[in-house]
Design an enzyme around this catalytic site. Structure first.
Site: not given
Ligand code: NVA
Length: 308
Positions: A101, A128, A131, A224, A264, A292
């Site tokens: 990540r 992502h 997810q 989101d 998410c 997940r």
């Molecule tokens: N769009 C959000 C997703 C978190 C799982 C972020 O990047 O923080």
């Protein structure tokens, strides 16, 4: 050839369906498959905060018979203390796979280029995809199909989730509508990329600036956070511009009567989503969180097999 999962369209429609089938099998028999027996090590690196991703990968890798090795992104200082290229060569000698990540997508691409082992995107600024596998699995469980369903994403469409919905939804043959204010829409190139995939699956990818139009008749309604990790400085201005795109009870009622609500997480009740929707009977957010693990076990298994 080493296969990676850096963006949602790194798997073909047929491969995506296979991964989702496998995820369902693994969900029903979580301890039967041990492709990481040894235990083989999977490196997990986090340059941003995490709860679901770290815990679901760690649990999933253990269930596959492997060892989840946490590499502290802050200690490693990837790209600061040493180059992504050098880190890739070192971790590729320690681990059977790398889960990362981070911020820019190009960092992940560089890791994949030099690691010599499969690399998995555990969230970047752009995508992502893990997810989305979990989300598609969740939709399949609740709706028994994916192709032909309509998903409306309301909110920050220029985010990793907006992009991933376009690509993964198109790959699954879904009709994806992204509804965002000006300045928060996905790049035209991303819509085009998704549309090309959709042309082969019978799906579609479209921008619909009016949230009511976007949600009307949808089978799946998604939102989101308005403040993705790394965007904290813009919190106040984002909240103001994105407010009309909040997934309120009233907006959710425009969807099909049996529509499901997805997020998410982490969620901010009263901001991008009403508590009544997030905690209501049509919300599937806790299934998404659980899935997940199953979805990621499936993509790890697929990449190992496909990489030979
Ligand atoms: N769009 C959000 C997703 C978190 C799982 C972020 O990047 O923080």
């Amino acid at each position: 050839m080493t296969r990676h999962f850096l963006a949602d369209d790194d798997v073909t429609p047929a491969e995506q369906a296979r991964v989702l089938d496998l995820a369902l099998e693994l969900k029903h028999a979580p301890y039967d498959a041990k492709p990481l027996a040894g235990p083989r090590t999977v490196a997990m690196i986090f340059d941003k905060q995490t709860l679901r991703t770290q815990s679901s990968f760690a649990a999933g890798i253990a269930e596959l018979g492997g060892f989840p090795m946490l590499v502290d992104g802050a200690l490693a200082g990837i790209g600061v203390r040493e180059s992504v290229h050098d880190v890739a060569r070192v971790l590729g000698r320690q681990a059977a796979m790398i889960v990362w990540r981070t911020y820019e997508q190009r960092r992940l691409d560089e890791m994949a280029e030099h690691a010599g082992v499969p690399v998995v995107n555990a969230l970047t600024d752009d995508f992502h995809p893990c997810q989305l596998l979990a989300d598609l699995l969740t939709i399949r469980e609740h709706k028994e199909r994916l192709a032909g369903l309509t998903a409306a994403f309301v909110g920050d469409g220029a985010s990793n989730m907006g992009n991933s919905w376009l690509l993964a939804g198109a790959t699954a043959g879904m009709h994806v509508r992204i509804s965002s204010p000006e300045g928060f829409t996905p790049e035209p190139a991303m819509v085009e990329r998704a549309s090309k995939v959709a042309a082969g699956t019978g799906g579609s990818a479209a921008l619909e600036p009016d949230p009511v139009m976007a949600v009307t008749g949808a089978d799946v309604v998604v939102t989101d956070t308005w403040i993705s990790m790394g965007k904290e400085d813009e919190a106040a201005s984002r909240a103001e511009v994105l407010a009309p795109y909040s997934l309120t009870t009233e907006l959710f009622e425009k969807a099909k009567p049996d529509a499901i609500a997805m997020h998410c997480l982490p969620a901010y009740r009263g901001k991008e989503i009403d508590a009544e929707v997030l905690d209501g009977p049509q919300s599937v957010v806790w299934d998404e969180a659980e899935n997940r693990r199953h979805a990621q076990k499936a993509i790890l298994t697929f990449l190992l097999e496909a990489s030979g």
